[in-house]
Design an enzyme around this catalytic site. Structure first.
Site, PDB file in Angstrom:
ATOM      1  N   LYS A 115       8.712  -4.830  -6.589  1.00 48.86           N
ATOM      2  CA  LYS A 115       8.852  -6.156  -5.977  1.00 48.86           C
ATOM      3  C   LYS A 115       7.566  -6.970  -6.006  1.00 48.86           C
ATOM      4  O   LYS A 115       6.489  -6.456  -5.714  1.00 48.86           O
ATOM      5  CB  LYS A 115       9.233  -5.998  -4.509  1.00 48.86           C
ATOM      6  CG  LYS A 115      10.538  -5.298  -4.268  1.00 48.86           C
ATOM      7  CD  LYS A 115      10.806  -5.372  -2.783  1.00 48.86           C
ATOM      8  CE  LYS A 115      11.849  -4.397  -2.326  1.00 48.86           C
ATOM      9  NZ  LYS A 115      11.617  -4.056  -0.906  1.00 48.86           N
TER      10      LYS A 115
ATOM     11  N   GLY B 220       1.917   4.827  -4.985  1.00 46.70           N
ATOM     12  CA  GLY B 220       2.699   6.061  -4.986  1.00 46.70           C
ATOM     13  C   GLY B 220       3.304   6.396  -6.336  1.00 46.70           C
ATOM     14  O   GLY B 220       2.969   7.412  -6.963  1.00 46.70           O
TER      15      GLY B 220
ATOM     16  N   GLY C 134       0.048   3.006   0.117  1.00 48.23           N
ATOM     17  CA  GLY C 134      -0.130   1.851   1.001  1.00 48.23           C
ATOM     18  C   GLY C 134      -1.597   1.572   1.312  1.00 48.23           C
ATOM     19  O   GLY C 134      -2.025   0.414   1.340  1.00 48.23           O
TER      20      GLY C 134
HETATM   21  P1  ADP Z   1       3.879   1.884  -6.514  1.00 43.88           P
HETATM   22  O1  ADP Z   1       4.524   2.912  -5.607  1.00 43.88           O
HETATM   23  O2  ADP Z   1       3.076   2.542  -7.599  1.00 43.88           O
HETATM   24  O3  ADP Z   1       3.107   0.845  -5.769  1.00 43.88           O
HETATM   25  P2  ADP Z   1       6.282   0.331  -6.656  1.00 43.88           P
HETATM   26  O4  ADP Z   1       6.776   1.049  -5.443  1.00 43.88           O
HETATM   27  O5  ADP Z   1       5.947  -1.095  -6.519  1.00 43.88           O
HETATM   28  O6  ADP Z   1       5.044   1.118  -7.299  1.00 43.88           O
HETATM   29  O7  ADP Z   1       7.380   0.380  -7.804  1.00 43.88           O
HETATM   30  C1  ADP Z   1       7.850   1.555  -8.389  1.00 43.88           C
HETATM   31  C2  ADP Z   1       9.301   1.430  -8.751  1.00 43.88           C
HETATM   32  O8  ADP Z   1       9.565   0.266  -9.508  1.00 43.88           O
HETATM   33  C3  ADP Z   1       9.730   2.597  -9.607  1.00 43.88           C
HETATM   34  O9  ADP Z   1      10.595   3.405  -8.863  1.00 43.88           O
HETATM   35  C4  ADP Z   1      10.431   1.954 -10.807  1.00 43.88           C
HETATM   36  O10 ADP Z   1      11.640   2.571 -11.148  1.00 43.88           O
HETATM   37  C5  ADP Z   1      10.688   0.549 -10.324  1.00 43.88           C
HETATM   38  N1  ADP Z   1      10.782  -0.399 -11.450  1.00 43.88           N
HETATM   39  C6  ADP Z   1       9.813  -0.767 -12.305  1.00 43.88           C
HETATM   40  N2  ADP Z   1      10.281  -1.618 -13.223  1.00 43.88           N
HETATM   41  C7  ADP Z   1      11.583  -1.805 -12.952  1.00 43.88           C
HETATM   42  C8  ADP Z   1      12.624  -2.596 -13.538  1.00 43.88           C
HETATM   43  N3  ADP Z   1      12.383  -3.368 -14.606  1.00 43.88           N
HETATM   44  N4  ADP Z   1      13.847  -2.550 -12.966  1.00 43.88           N
HETATM   45  C9  ADP Z   1      14.079  -1.768 -11.899  1.00 43.88           C
HETATM   46  N5  ADP Z   1      13.159  -1.002 -11.300  1.00 43.88           N
HETATM   47  C10 ADP Z   1      11.921  -1.021 -11.812  1.00 43.88           C
HETATM   48 MG    MG Z   2       6.229   2.750  -4.325  1.00 41.55          MG
END
Ligand code: ADP
Ligand code: MG
Length: 396
Positions: free
Chosen positions: A203, A353, A376
């Protein structure tokens, strides 16, 4: 300002309460599936033991709800067993955090001994930061060490109220927290240029603060992941069935204006007809996702474009996978970014994460300058926030 560390007090003969972050993933059949956070605490634990301390280890695991059947899964038994293997000394796991069993185990500790207390979040007072609970926990030890970087953004009792119970000279951070803070400080204050941020993940709304805080410091912001489609929609492009945060289009527009040329969006996309296994996929070029399709990864041209920018960078900071990497067909973009970072001469830092998980799973963790143990906490640090858990640790 640098914080007091475990080098700054004599731990000999002391029972040291070390707040660690052993919040590790475990499988249903009883295995710790990723012990990175346990390994990351070992330098601190070994240093204290080598200097004559006994250790009382405190951690949370997961999100217990108070229901004894489901909470049983969140016991620290497996974690304690894994720690014992990794540290090569005997580890006493007790079944409560501040009750009689804990008190008795802690009072009979001798130098070199290690007690792991039960999941601190089994106690309601932890989340609430309850001072009475904090006093009970602090009462078990003579000194306090925070080596739980992944929890530093939380104001829970074991992070803030507990250290406050110790004299200033008996509070310190461990080596893991010290290292994470040093790296973040360099990233935010004195990065080697050009500085590139790679942002992806689920997001835009999770990352607004990070993007706003980083923009003035960076030369390029390479966007991937699902947040791409919120930006494309905000620019008036077609996004098909892709994940879009419809209520964040204004924010996306604001960030696009603020970033100008710095913000780079994918030039091609791997799209699928549905999320089903075996769904039809194709690569589309340009900035429009066709009706009926959803974007699930950056395309190959984007991977090359981003890879070249990464290889020419002085510093690269990456948060957020480039696609839905959990599914095999949609992980190439994430792998290509990891590869480019691994082969770049730049200082490379990965955090978040899922991002850290992906880098670990695909075998690139050792090739990065640093993979943060904070999700976080890493993001909030990049937003420029400061943490109460660190305010209570005196400066050196
Ligand atoms: P982090 O935990 O590293 O900060 P996020 O929680 O923001 O990362 O996002 C990770 C998730 O985003 C993953 O589970 C991945 O499947 C999802 N994701 C990434 N690109 C897409 C996409 N194009 N459509 C749907 N989900 C996505
Ligand atoms: Mg995450």
């Amino acid at each position: 300002m640098a914080k007091q560390t475990i080098r700054d007090f004599d731990a000999s003969g002391l029972r040291v309460l070390v707040r660690v972050d052993f919040n590790v993933p475990q499988t249903k059949d009883g295995k710790v599936s990723d012990d990175r956070r346990i390994r990351a605490a070992l330098p601190t634990l070994n240093y204290l033991l080598d200097h004559g301390a006994a250790l009382i280890l405190v951690s949370h695991l997961g999100r217990p709800t108070g229901d004894p059947t489901t909470d049983a899964y969140f016991t620290l038994d497996l974690v304690a067993a894994r720690l014992q293997e990794l540290i090569g000394r005997s580890v006493i796991k007790v079944n409560d955090t501040v009750g009689d069993e804990a008190k008795s185990a802690c009072s009979s500790l001798v130098p070199g001994g290690i007690v792991v207390l039960e999941n601190v979040r089994f106690n309601k007072g932890e989340k609430k930061g309850d001072p009475a609970f904090a006093a009970q926990l602090a009462g078990l030890a003579d000194a306090y060490v925070n080596d739980a970087f992944g929890t530093c953004h939380r104001d829970e009792a074991s992070m803030v109220a507990v250290p406050e119970k110790f004299p200033a000279g008996r509070r310190a951070i461990g080596f893991l927290v010290e290292k994470e803070l040093q790296i973040l400080d360099t990233l935010l204050k004195n990065p080697k240029s050009p500085m590139v941020a790679v942002m992806g993940g689920a997001k835009v709304s999770d990352k607004i603060g990070v993007i706003e805080n980083l923009l003035p410091k960076i030369d390029h912001l390479l966007v991937g992941g699902a947040m791409t489609y919120t930006f494309l929609k905000a620019q008036g492009h077609g996004t098909g069935k892709s994940r879009v945060e419809a209520d964040k289009l204004d924010v996306a527009k604001h960030l696009l204006d603020l970033a100008g040329q710095k913000l780079v969006l994918p030039v091609d996309h791997l799209v699928a007809e549905s999320l089903d296994v075996g769904a039809k996929t194709m690569v589309v070029e340009g900035s429009d996702i066709p009706e009926g399709w959803l974007g699930l990864d950056i395309g190959p041209k984007t991977a090359v474009l981003y890879g070249n920018i990464i290889k020419a960078a002085g510093t690269v900071i990456w948060n957020g996978p480039m696609g839905k990497f959990e599914d095999e067909p949609y992980r190439q973009g994430t792998i290509k970014i990891a590869e480019a970072m691994a082969s770049s001469p730049a200082v490379t830092v990965v955090g978040g994460g899922e991002t850290a998980e992906a880098v670990e799973e695909f075998g690139f963790a050792d090739k990065m300058s640093h993979v943060s143990t904070g999700g976080g906490a890493f993001l909030e640090s990049l937003e420029g926030k400061s943490f109460n858990s660190l305010k209570v640790i005196p400066d050196r």
